[in-house]
Design a protein around this motif. Structure first.
Motif, PDB file in Angstrom:
ATOM      1  N   GLN A   1      -5.015   8.933  -7.725  1.00 50.52           N
ATOM      2  CA  GLN A   1      -4.905   7.635  -8.243  1.00 50.52           C
ATOM      3  C   GLN A   1      -6.185   7.076  -8.661  1.00 50.52           C
ATOM      4  OE1 GLN A   1      -2.264   4.621  -6.498  1.00 50.52           O
ATOM      5  NE2 GLN A   1      -1.704   6.041  -5.144  1.00 50.52           N
TER       6      GLN A   1
ATOM      7  N   GLY B   1       2.959  -3.714  -9.211  1.00 51.38           N
ATOM      8  CA  GLY B   1       2.990  -3.275  -7.730  1.00 51.38           C
ATOM      9  C   GLY B   1       2.355  -4.346  -6.741  1.00 51.38           C
TER      10      GLY B   1
ATOM     11  N   ALA C   1      -1.313  -3.480  -6.259  1.00 51.12           N
ATOM     12  CA  ALA C   1      -1.676  -2.218  -6.033  1.00 51.12           C
ATOM     13  C   ALA C   1      -1.484  -1.111  -7.036  1.00 51.12           C
ATOM     14  CB  ALA C   1      -1.112  -1.850  -4.804  1.00 51.12           C
TER      15      ALA C   1
ATOM     16  N   LYS D   1      -4.274   1.172  -1.699  1.00 51.65           N
ATOM     17  CA  LYS D   1      -3.488   2.236  -2.707  1.00 51.65           C
ATOM     18  C   LYS D   1      -2.511   2.999  -1.614  1.00 51.65           C
ATOM     19  CE  LYS D   1      -4.473   2.131  -6.676  1.00 51.65           C
ATOM     20  NZ  LYS D   1      -4.192   1.612  -7.578  1.00 51.65           N
ATOM     21  N   GLY D   2      -2.594   2.947  -0.647  1.00 54.49           N
ATOM     22  CA  GLY D   2      -1.581   3.845   0.221  1.00 54.49           C
ATOM     23  C   GLY D   2      -1.892   5.234   0.237  1.00 54.49           C
ATOM     24  N   THR D   3      -3.300   5.560   0.298  1.00 56.57           N
ATOM     25  CA  THR D   3      -3.734   6.927   0.579  1.00 56.57           C
ATOM     26  C   THR D   3      -4.580   7.207   1.794  1.00 56.57           C
ATOM     27  OG1 THR D   3      -5.714   6.531  -0.791  1.00 56.57           O
ATOM     28  CG2 THR D   3      -3.784   7.123  -2.059  1.00 56.57           C
TER      29      THR D   3
ATOM     30  N   LYS E   1       2.339   2.165  -6.983  1.00 54.92           N
ATOM     31  CA  LYS E   1       2.892   1.616  -5.762  1.00 54.92           C
ATOM     32  C   LYS E   1       3.971   0.891  -6.490  1.00 54.92           C
ATOM     33  CE  LYS E   1       2.834  -0.762  -1.831  1.00 54.92           C
ATOM     34  NZ  LYS E   1       1.989  -1.780  -1.499  1.00 54.92           N
TER      35      LYS E   1
ATOM     36  N   GLY F   1       6.573   3.053  -6.035  1.00 49.21           N
ATOM     37  CA  GLY F   1       6.870   3.730  -4.678  1.00 49.21           C
ATOM     38  C   GLY F   1       6.595   5.211  -4.541  1.00 49.21           C
TER      39      GLY F   1
ATOM     40  N   SER G   1       3.165   6.696  -3.855  1.00 48.88           N
ATOM     41  CA  SER G   1       1.861   6.720  -3.519  1.00 48.88           C
ATOM     42  C   SER G   1       1.378   8.366  -2.777  1.00 48.88           C
ATOM     43  CB  SER G   1       1.648   5.719  -2.379  1.00 48.88           C
ATOM     44  OG  SER G   1       1.599   4.324  -3.166  1.00 48.88           O
TER      45      SER G   1
ATOM     46  N   SER H   1      -3.788  -1.646 -12.038  1.00 44.90           N
ATOM     47  CA  SER H   1      -4.546  -2.052 -10.667  1.00 44.90           C
ATOM     48  C   SER H   1      -4.846  -3.646 -10.866  1.00 44.90           C
ATOM     49  CB  SER H   1      -5.631  -1.513 -10.612  1.00 44.90           C
ATOM     50  OG  SER H   1      -5.553  -0.175 -10.286  1.00 44.90           O
TER      51      SER H   1
END
Length: 400
Positions: free
Chosen positions: A242, A224, A227, A104-106, A231, A234, A236, A220
């Motif tokens: 999230q 993305g 993701a 998830k980019g966290t 995502k 863009g 995140s 989900s």
């Protein structure tokens, strides 16, 4: 079979209420599947093309997920044996949360037993009676319940209406009576299939210092690259919470919240479903990790989902059905009347297409629809057969 004792007032309430639901076309029978919930299902020995499940990527029956589940079960057992904060946190739970955060980019993530539990636990762990929550009017029931549980002032915002959001945010901020203000929205709205305007929402949030919470249950594994909605935009680093499920595109069970390390540390100490429910099973955790691996290594699952969705939507529209404003694989066929919707769904099922009627309270009165979920596991032949049945039933009922 002996009858259970119950009070006469309960009996009266149940008789009247069930009768009322049935008379309004709001009662749904629960069907029992003979086998797995795949693209074709069997009910009472009868095969149906399945357009009702959330199994977007076909992962429910994926052999690699089954194998990963079996291996994790052999290593860790069938259950975790305790809540996470006692000694129910196994190495595989930590591995799952690390994988989710990376995906998830966290900075971090927390896994819950269900998506519903996420919303019940996470919202009320941060928001309280001194706060306000701006909530999109079409948000999922679990968001509504989570907001109520928090005790915060709930302010309904017109669906995806940025002007209304800004006005409500300004009014709440200018009032000076709230310590914190949150805006909460689905990433993908489950009944219409439209996508939240996250780019515009972020600008308003920054202007009025709103906490942002995105429920990405239907984003989900779909947007993305899998993701999710955040995502895809863009963003995140701009969304505080999230949230997502592990039971739809991921194909297993559970939910998660991804965010900053500080937020996740707080949720692990305060979110009540996390504190007072036994952990996800090791088998579920192992299968989810494998699902994320597959999505990251091979784009064909998500690509196939979208290819099938576009194909199915185009065919439905061509024969004359109203599919609303869907921007995702969720494909409603909107009829309006509740009883008509129930009848239409019943005839589709009889003819071999398994769908469910969606009526009040899931959608507003007069907004009845049959919701279709084409998946990556459907073949073109299955979808063509479903369209043929749709056309036949639609014409018989003078709907097209």
């Amino acid at each position: 079979m002996t009858s259970n004792h119950s009070s006469s007032s309960l009996e009266t309430f149940l008789d009247q209420s069930l009768s009322d639901l049935k008379s309004k076309g709001l009662f749904s029978d629960i069907d029992v599947l003979d086998q797995a919930n795949g693209p074709v299902i069997s009910i009472n020995g009868q095969k149906k093309i399945n357009l009702a499940s959330n199994n977007y990527l076909g992962f429910v029956t994926h052999p690699e997920l089954i194998k990963a589940s079996e291996e994790a079960t052999k290593t860790y057992g069938v259950g975790a044996g305790a809540v996470r904060t006692i000694n129910g946190t196994l190495k595989i739970h930590q591995e799952l949360e690390d994988r989710l955060a990376k995906f998830k980019g966290t900075e971090a993530a927390i896994a819950f037993q269900s998506g519903f539990n996420c919303n019940m636990g996470a919202i009320s762990a941060v928001m309280n009676k001194n706060d306000a929550i701006l909530s999109d009017e079409l948000n999922h029931a679990s968001i509504i319940d989570g907001c109520r549980l928090s005790g915060a002032r709930i302010i309904r915002v017109k669906h995806s209406d940025m002007k209304d959001l800004e006005e409500q945010a300004k009014e709440a901020r200018d009032s000076g009576i709230f310590e914190k203000i949150m805006f909460i929205t689905d990433g993908v709205f489950s009944m219409d299939g439209d996508i939240a305007k996250l780019d515009e929402i972020v600008k308003i949030a920054e202007k009025y210092d709103l906490i942002l919470y995105v429920d990405d249950a239907h984003g989900s594994g779909v947007l993305g690259g899998g993701a999710g909605t955040v995502k895809a935009f863009g963003l995140s680093d701009k969304i505080d919470f999230q949230m997502g499920t592990l039971s739809k595109a991921i194909g297993v069970v559970g939910g998660y919240v991804a965010g900053s390390q500080k937020l996740i540390t707080w949720l692990k100490s305060q979110a009540r479903p996390f504190l007072f429910s036994t952990s996800l099973t090791p088998g579920a955790a192992g299968a989810v990790i494998k699902a994320i691996d597959l999505m990251e290594q091979d784009t064909s699952y998500v690509d196939k989902l979208w290819e099938n969705a576009r194909y199915f939507k185009e065919k439905l529209q061509r024969i004359g059905f109203d599919i609303g404003q869907s921007e995702t694989p969720i494909t409603p066929v909107i009829l309006g009347d509740e009883k008509l919707t129930q009848t239409f769904a019943g005839k589709l099922i009889e003819q071999g297409v398994y769908v469910k009627p969606i009526v009040f309270p899931t959608v507003p009165f007069g907004a009845g629809r049959v919701r279709n979920m084409p998946t990556a596991a459907h073949t073109k032949e299955m979808l063509d057969e479903a369209i043929k049945i749709y056309e036949k039933v639609g014409k018989e009922m003078n709907l097209i």
